[in-house]
Scaffold this motif. Structure first.
Motif, PDB file in Angstrom:
ATOM      1  N   ARG A 204      -9.133   1.350  10.533  1.00 37.62           N
ATOM      2  CA  ARG A 204     -10.058   1.748   9.478  1.00 37.62           C
ATOM      3  C   ARG A 204     -11.267   0.833   9.524  1.00 37.62           C
ATOM      4  NH1 ARG A 204      -7.531   0.451   4.433  1.00 37.62           N
ATOM      5  NH2 ARG A 204      -6.147  -0.907   5.627  1.00 37.62           N
ATOM      6  N   LEU A 205     -12.410   1.354   9.147  1.00 36.92           N
ATOM      7  CA  LEU A 205     -13.606   0.522   9.136  1.00 36.92           C
ATOM      8  C   LEU A 205     -13.493  -0.569   8.070  1.00 36.92           C
ATOM      9  CD1 LEU A 205     -16.507   3.140   9.465  1.00 36.92           C
ATOM     10  CD2 LEU A 205     -15.399   1.799  11.266  1.00 36.92           C
ATOM     11  N   VAL A 206     -14.046  -1.741   8.389  1.00 34.39           N
ATOM     12  CA  VAL A 206     -14.097  -2.813   7.395  1.00 34.39           C
ATOM     13  C   VAL A 206     -14.930  -2.358   6.208  1.00 34.39           C
ATOM     14  CG1 VAL A 206     -14.942  -5.132   6.944  1.00 34.39           C
ATOM     15  CG2 VAL A 206     -13.753  -4.649   9.084  1.00 34.39           C
ATOM     16  N   ASP A 207     -16.053  -1.741   6.509  1.00 29.44           N
ATOM     17  CA  ASP A 207     -16.923  -1.199   5.461  1.00 29.44           C
ATOM     18  C   ASP A 207     -17.008   0.310   5.649  1.00 29.44           C
ATOM     19  OD1 ASP A 207     -17.708  -3.738   4.269  1.00 29.44           O
ATOM     20  OD2 ASP A 207     -18.847  -4.076   6.114  1.00 29.44           O
ATOM     21  N   SER A 208     -16.163   1.014   4.907  1.00 29.04           N
ATOM     22  CA  SER A 208     -16.161   2.473   5.035  1.00 29.04           C
ATOM     23  C   SER A 208     -17.465   3.047   4.494  1.00 29.04           C
ATOM     24  CB  SER A 208     -14.974   3.063   4.271  1.00 29.04           C
ATOM     25  OG  SER A 208     -15.043   2.704   2.909  1.00 29.04           O
ATOM     26  N   THR A 209     -17.835   4.191   4.989  1.00 30.41           N
ATOM     27  CA  THR A 209     -19.087   4.832   4.583  1.00 30.41           C
ATOM     28  C   THR A 209     -18.792   6.132   3.842  1.00 30.41           C
ATOM     29  OG1 THR A 209     -19.286   6.130   6.625  1.00 30.41           O
ATOM     30  CG2 THR A 209     -20.218   3.891   6.624  1.00 30.41           C
ATOM     31  N   SER A 210     -19.724   6.535   2.998  1.00 30.72           N
ATOM     32  CA  SER A 210     -19.574   7.798   2.272  1.00 30.72           C
ATOM     33  C   SER A 210     -19.538   8.972   3.235  1.00 30.72           C
ATOM     34  CB  SER A 210     -20.729   7.969   1.267  1.00 30.72           C
ATOM     35  OG  SER A 210     -20.713   6.939   0.309  1.00 30.72           O
ATOM     36  N   LEU A 211     -20.368   8.886   4.282  1.00 31.11           N
ATOM     37  CA  LEU A 211     -20.401   9.962   5.275  1.00 31.11           C
ATOM     38  C   LEU A 211     -19.069  10.069   6.013  1.00 31.11           C
ATOM     39  CD1 LEU A 211     -21.935  12.149   6.777  1.00 31.11           C
ATOM     40  CD2 LEU A 211     -22.783  10.376   8.353  1.00 31.11           C
ATOM     41  N   GLY A 212     -18.478   8.903   6.337  1.00 28.42           N
ATOM     42  CA  GLY A 212     -17.186   8.909   7.015  1.00 28.42           C
ATOM     43  C   GLY A 212     -16.110   9.535   6.153  1.00 28.42           C
TER      44      GLY A 212
ATOM     45  N   LEU B 193       9.947   5.000   3.310  1.00 26.09           N
ATOM     46  CA  LEU B 193       9.447   4.371   4.534  1.00 26.09           C
ATOM     47  C   LEU B 193       8.625   3.124   4.245  1.00 26.09           C
ATOM     48  CD1 LEU B 193       8.356   7.606   6.412  1.00 26.09           C
ATOM     49  CD2 LEU B 193      10.168   6.063   7.127  1.00 26.09           C
ATOM     50  N   ALA B 194       7.672   3.249   3.319  1.00 22.33           N
ATOM     51  CA  ALA B 194       6.702   2.166   3.109  1.00 22.33           C
ATOM     52  C   ALA B 194       7.026   1.284   1.908  1.00 22.33           C
ATOM     53  CB  ALA B 194       5.299   2.756   2.945  1.00 22.33           C
ATOM     54  N   GLY B 195       7.818   1.779   0.988  1.00 24.47           N
ATOM     55  CA  GLY B 195       8.135   0.986  -0.192  1.00 24.47           C
ATOM     56  C   GLY B 195       7.097   1.074  -1.280  1.00 24.47           C
ATOM     57  N   ASN B 196       5.921   1.610  -0.961  1.00 24.33           N
ATOM     58  CA  ASN B 196       4.852   1.762  -1.945  1.00 24.33           C
ATOM     59  C   ASN B 196       3.836   2.766  -1.400  1.00 24.33           C
ATOM     60  OD1 ASN B 196       2.662   0.341  -0.366  1.00 24.33           O
ATOM     61  ND2 ASN B 196       4.107  -1.362  -0.588  1.00 24.33           N
ATOM     62  N   LEU B 197       2.829   3.051  -2.201  1.00 23.47           N
ATOM     63  CA  LEU B 197       1.774   3.977  -1.773  1.00 23.47           C
ATOM     64  C   LEU B 197       0.420   3.272  -1.698  1.00 23.47           C
ATOM     65  CD1 LEU B 197       2.765   7.128  -3.879  1.00 23.47           C
ATOM     66  CD2 LEU B 197       3.318   6.633  -1.513  1.00 23.47           C
ATOM     67  N   LYS B 198       0.459   1.974  -1.358  1.00 24.48           N
ATOM     68  CA  LYS B 198      -0.775   1.177  -1.314  1.00 24.48           C
ATOM     69  C   LYS B 198      -1.662   1.525  -0.130  1.00 24.48           C
ATOM     70  CE  LYS B 198       0.669  -3.110  -3.628  1.00 24.48           C
ATOM     71  NZ  LYS B 198       0.834  -4.580  -3.446  1.00 24.48           N
ATOM     72  N   VAL B 199      -2.958   1.456  -0.383  1.00 21.24           N
ATOM     73  CA  VAL B 199      -3.936   1.448   0.703  1.00 21.24           C
ATOM     74  C   VAL B 199      -4.529   0.039   0.693  1.00 21.24           C
ATOM     75  CG1 VAL B 199      -6.053   2.463   1.623  1.00 21.24           C
ATOM     76  CG2 VAL B 199      -4.451   3.874   0.328  1.00 21.24           C
ATOM     77  N   TYR B 200      -4.189  -0.755   1.697  1.00 22.29           N
ATOM     78  CA  TYR B 200      -4.554  -2.181   1.698  1.00 22.29           C
ATOM     79  C   TYR B 200      -6.024  -2.352   2.089  1.00 22.29           C
ATOM     80  CZ  TYR B 200       0.465  -3.068   1.500  1.00 22.29           C
ATOM     81  OH  TYR B 200       1.794  -3.091   1.119  1.00 22.29           O
ATOM     82  N   ASN B 201      -6.842  -2.725   1.073  1.00 23.24           N
ATOM     83  CA  ASN B 201      -8.260  -2.970   1.314  1.00 23.24           C
ATOM     84  C   ASN B 201      -8.640  -4.416   0.999  1.00 23.24           C
ATOM     85  OD1 ASN B 201      -9.021  -0.335   2.152  1.00 23.24           O
ATOM     86  ND2 ASN B 201      -8.909   0.344   0.018  1.00 23.24           N
ATOM     87  N   ASP B 202      -7.651  -5.302   0.935  1.00 19.05           N
ATOM     88  CA  ASP B 202      -7.904  -6.674   0.491  1.00 19.05           C
ATOM     89  C   ASP B 202      -8.005  -7.654   1.643  1.00 19.05           C
ATOM     90  OD1 ASP B 202      -5.281  -6.391   1.244  1.00 19.05           O
ATOM     91  OD2 ASP B 202      -4.449  -7.598  -0.393  1.00 19.05           O
TER      92      ASP B 202
END
Length: 410
Positions: free
Chosen positions: A72-80, A400-409
């Protein structure tokens, strides 16, 4: 060569070509072909040589975080984000629309067969694709090209917004539905349970047979648009598998769609892909996938082949090899419970689907067939269908994952 066999050969070759093209286009810009084996990139690696990706997340103690998707991009874009979701929605709604139109056509075809109760409607073809098959091929093909273009211009897939667990859960939900569909031919476990004498159970199987395409479509399309078209070994195996499933989505009412060996390939490829992907990453998650899917095969899927009845010595050999593999694979940690995650989760989901289906069937059977009750029944059944599909995906994601987190930290 039979029509369905020829079609299956085309499916496999075309899927391999697309997956290979994806890999070459991803690695060619940097000429760093070693990235093919890079299952845990760090920030600055991969990204087609042009994009800065997050890479692997490491927590306290230097351990990597499972299900923190690296590509995933470090800085995601609105267009992406927008391009990823538009691609998914166009693909998803397009498939559902084609399925709905064909089912409507099937209904009219039966009604036009002189009103006979035994009317079969649309016949299964062994030689040619129907118009709707080609419509699905064109839709899938155009979205595959879109995926390549979208990755190489904006990079991010749905992974930027949703948990990796949901992507894997949606695929395993497909496998659970496949187990349910195959009950009449191979039973529930060890070949048993093929002919359960229950009207509600039969109605549930008939309903799943008729409407399974929608949840199968979701599992396939959602997972396809989750990942960017990167060039690792894991992505190669994953896109190959997704393409096989896309071909299955396009082949309904063609005999190849229900060729039992083709269906068995679709069900068991996850064993190969999951095992290889997990092994190239340090740790012991491979035990969950490899042994888990092997158990499902030995308990259920193998009974769709002549092996159990005609070749018991082969069955005995497979059980022996599996036992030895378990003994060797768990030498380091003895965590034998890990190999139960996948089969237990799949069977709990299977029995859950059967139970909800039978309860729904019993309830709607009690209502009178007035105009208002027909609509009410349709709404109840639709809500039950959606609830089961969502429950399968989210429940398996949590297992499978234990949670539904999207890690952005990081």
């Amino acid at each position: 060569m039979r029509g369905d066999t020829k079609a299956i050969a085309i499916y496999v070759i075309a899927s391999l070509v697309f997956a290979s093209l994806t890999t070459v286009l991803a690695l060619w810009p940097t000429h760093d072909w070693s990235n093919f084996y890079n299952a845990r990139p760090v920030r600055g690696e991969m990204g087609l040589g042009r994009f800065l990706i997050r890479g692997t997340r490491y927590g306290d103690g230097g351990r990597s975080t499972p299900f923190a998707y690296a590509w995933r991009l470090v800085d995601s874009t609105s267009l992406g984000r927008l391009s990823a979701w538009i691609g998914y929605l166009v693909h998803q709604l397009g498939q559902w629309l084609i399925l709905a139109k064909v089912q409507q056509q099937q209904k009219k075809s039966k009604e036009n067969c002189d009103g006979r109760k035994d009317a079969k409607g649309i016949k299964w073809s062994n030689d040619t694709f129907y118009t709707w098959n080609w419509q699905m091929v064109y839709l899938n093909g155009s979205m595959m090209l879109y995926k390549l273009l979208q990755t190489h211009t904006t990079y991010d897939g749905l992974a930027v917004d949703v948990s990796e667990g949901t992507a894997q859960g949606s695929v395993i939900a497909v496998l659970v539905v496949a187990l349910l569909l195959a009950i009449p031919s191979r039973g529930i476990a060890f070949g048993k349970g093929k002919k359960i004498q229950s009207l509600s159970f039969k109605e549930t199987l008939d309903f799943v047979k008729k409407y399974h395409g929608y949840v199968m479509s979701f599992g396939t399309v959602y997972n396809f648009h989750y990942h960017p078209a990167e060039g690792t070994m894991g992505h190669l195996g994953g896109f190959f598998y997704q393409c096989l499933l896309l071909w299955q989505s396009a082949s309904f009412y063609h005999q190849s769609h229900r060729n039992k060996y083709w269906v068995l390939l679709l069900e068991t490829w996850v064993f190969i892909h999951g095992t290889v992907t997990a092994i190239i990453q340090p740790g012991t998650n491979w035990q969950i996938f490899s042994y888990g899917f092997a158990i499902v095969f030995l308990v259920n899927q193998v009974y769709d082949t002549p092996i159990p009845k005609r070749y018991p010595w082969i069955m005995a050999s497979m059980y022996t090899v599996f036992s030895v593999a378990v003994a060797l694979g768990f030498q380091g940690n003895r965590a034998y419970y890990k190999m139960t995650f996948v089969p237990v989760a799949e069977y709990l989901c299977l029995f859950g689907c059967i139970g909800i289906g039978m309860i729904t069937a019993m309830l709607v059977r009690r209502w009178h067939l007035g105009a208002s009750s027909v609509v009410f029944r349709a709404v109840v059944v639709a809500l039950a269908y959606i609830a089961v599909a969502a429950g399968l995906t989210i429940g398996l994601a949590l297992v499978l994952a234990g949670n539904l987190k999207v890690y952005n930290d990081y």
